[in-house]
Design an enzyme around this catalytic site. Sequence first.
Site, PDB file in Angstrom:
ATOM      1  N   GLY A 227      13.187  62.929 -11.704  1.00 46.04           N
ATOM      2  CA  GLY A 227      13.130  61.955 -10.625  1.00 46.04           C
ATOM      3  C   GLY A 227      11.831  61.203 -10.439  1.00 46.04           C
ATOM      4  O   GLY A 227      11.804  60.163  -9.775  1.00 46.04           O
TER       5      GLY A 227
ATOM      6  N   TYR B 182      21.305  47.968 -11.633  1.00 47.91           N
ATOM      7  CA  TYR B 182      20.558  48.504 -10.479  1.00 47.91           C
ATOM      8  C   TYR B 182      19.670  47.457  -9.817  1.00 47.91           C
ATOM      9  O   TYR B 182      18.783  47.816  -9.043  1.00 47.91           O
ATOM     10  CB  TYR B 182      19.646  49.666 -10.923  1.00 47.91           C
ATOM     11  CG  TYR B 182      20.278  50.659 -11.841  1.00 47.91           C
ATOM     12  CD1 TYR B 182      21.310  51.481 -11.392  1.00 47.91           C
ATOM     13  CD2 TYR B 182      19.858  50.785 -13.152  1.00 47.91           C
ATOM     14  CE1 TYR B 182      21.895  52.406 -12.245  1.00 47.91           C
ATOM     15  CE2 TYR B 182      20.438  51.708 -14.005  1.00 47.91           C
ATOM     16  CZ  TYR B 182      21.463  52.513 -13.543  1.00 47.91           C
ATOM     17  OH  TYR B 182      22.025  53.420 -14.389  1.00 47.91           O
TER      18      TYR B 182
ATOM     19  N   CYS C 222      28.383  36.344 -22.593  1.00 48.89           N
ATOM     20  CA  CYS C 222      29.232  35.460 -21.792  1.00 48.89           C
ATOM     21  C   CYS C 222      29.437  36.007 -20.398  1.00 48.89           C
ATOM     22  O   CYS C 222      30.546  36.362 -20.017  1.00 48.89           O
ATOM     23  CB  CYS C 222      30.561  35.260 -22.499  1.00 48.89           C
ATOM     24  SG  CYS C 222      30.322  34.426 -24.053  1.00 48.89           S
ATOM     25  N   GLU C 223      28.362  36.147 -19.655  1.00 48.65           N
ATOM     26  CA  GLU C 223      28.419  36.663 -18.287  1.00 48.65           C
ATOM     27  C   GLU C 223      27.224  36.112 -17.531  1.00 48.65           C
ATOM     28  O   GLU C 223      26.100  36.178 -18.031  1.00 48.65           O
ATOM     29  CB  GLU C 223      28.231  38.185 -18.267  1.00 48.65           C
ATOM     30  CG  GLU C 223      29.310  38.962 -18.895  1.00 48.65           C
ATOM     31  CD  GLU C 223      29.694  40.169 -18.055  1.00 48.65           C
ATOM     32  OE1 GLU C 223      29.275  40.244 -16.874  1.00 48.65           O
ATOM     33  OE2 GLU C 223      30.412  40.996 -18.585  1.00 48.65           O
TER      34      GLU C 223
END
Length: 414
Positions: free
Chosen positions: A239, A317, A343-344
């Site tokens: 973490g 994120y 393609c986005e």
Amino acid sequence: MSGFAFLDGQLACDGYPVATIARDHGTPLYLYSGAAIRAAYGSLDRAFAGYPHTVHFALKANSTLAILRLLRGLGASADANSGGEIEAALRAGFDPSQIVFTGVGKTRDELDRAVALGVNAINIESDGEADRIDALARARGVTARVAVRVNPDIDPNTHAHISTGLRVNKFGVPLEFVAPLLRSLARKPGLEPVGVHVHLGSQIVDVEPLARAARVLADLAREVRDAGVRLKHIDMGGGLGIAYDGVTMADPAAYAAAVLPAIRETGLHLIIEPGRFLLAAAGILVGRVADTKSYAGSPRFIVLDTGMTELIRPMLYEAVHRIVAVAPRPGADVESEVVGPLCETSDTLGHARMIGPVEVDDLIAVLDAGAYGFVMASNYNRRRFPAEVLVDDGQWRVIRRRQTYDDLFRNEQD
Ligand code: LLP
């Protein structure tokens, strides 16, 4: 010089020009600094030096075999999250006794493999999983070492998608059920309860929630010891965050100072499972400018030959990775959209970034991409996995060759 820095106006990796390496190996390219990995490992390990501990590198952050071998050479053990990661750890030379096996939704086959290998500990996620491991171990006539993953309902103050220690998250056993579970495990012939485990979340820069989690686990270990269950270790998970903005960095010494007081009272061995902290800043993604356009009324677009298929963190994120020209040209910075070729519209690596003049074929680097970069790559749009190069001990070498088109179609039966 270790890690990534500008040298004579050019981005360099451990002192070697990134442009030279990219010319030899092409783009998109993952490039790692061995010196940066060594430095990160050293700083974390030293922070805990005053207490018996083991650093189990979380393979999910980066499981390329050469990287794992480097970490093993530094003294790391392994945290595997799937059958594939157990396999990667073994192939990189880790002994089963150095592997902890974590993961929500471990299959019976994966559990059986871990039991057969005799891994250091299997981190149990539920009562049902405990029963399955017990049955598998008894069938093999062995005893499996297990720890219970605790869900302490503590907020790690990070992005919701990478927060794992809250009651609403799918991970672990809620705190009040853990002591009874540990007592029941001690009565099962196939199981030996050896520890308690927690993983609050990822990219944590405020260590206070980690201190609270350490306190919870220490109290739990004492409670079950009084009931006759003697554990061997406390596993604090991973973490610890890194400075994606180049500034706000969690500090290993502060981390150790936060968790050690509670752990020390128990006298139990400490396990930590860092992933990002060891690898993120030690890797960059190098791409090439494929096109540029700036029409009146639209943003200036810098279109790269790399995007979400190689690094999905910005899209998944809303992560902000610094983006720099490998050999910056003189001239004023202009607000730019740094986008990939897919393609986005979501295929945007950097939004509203101030970047100087660039021309087609210029090299661009996305920083802090060494963790959760390559491992999350995909073949979307029939794109090939990029190559990976490691600079270490004064030389660089390909540690994974770029996929070929033949690789792309290998498993198809047409
Ligand atoms: N141990 C366990 C049980 C974990 O689930 C994780 C990460 C780690 C250790 C390592 O955590 P780290 O030290 O790297 O924070 N793909 C996301 C991160 C997902 C982390 C999942 N678990 C990202 O790119 O931000």
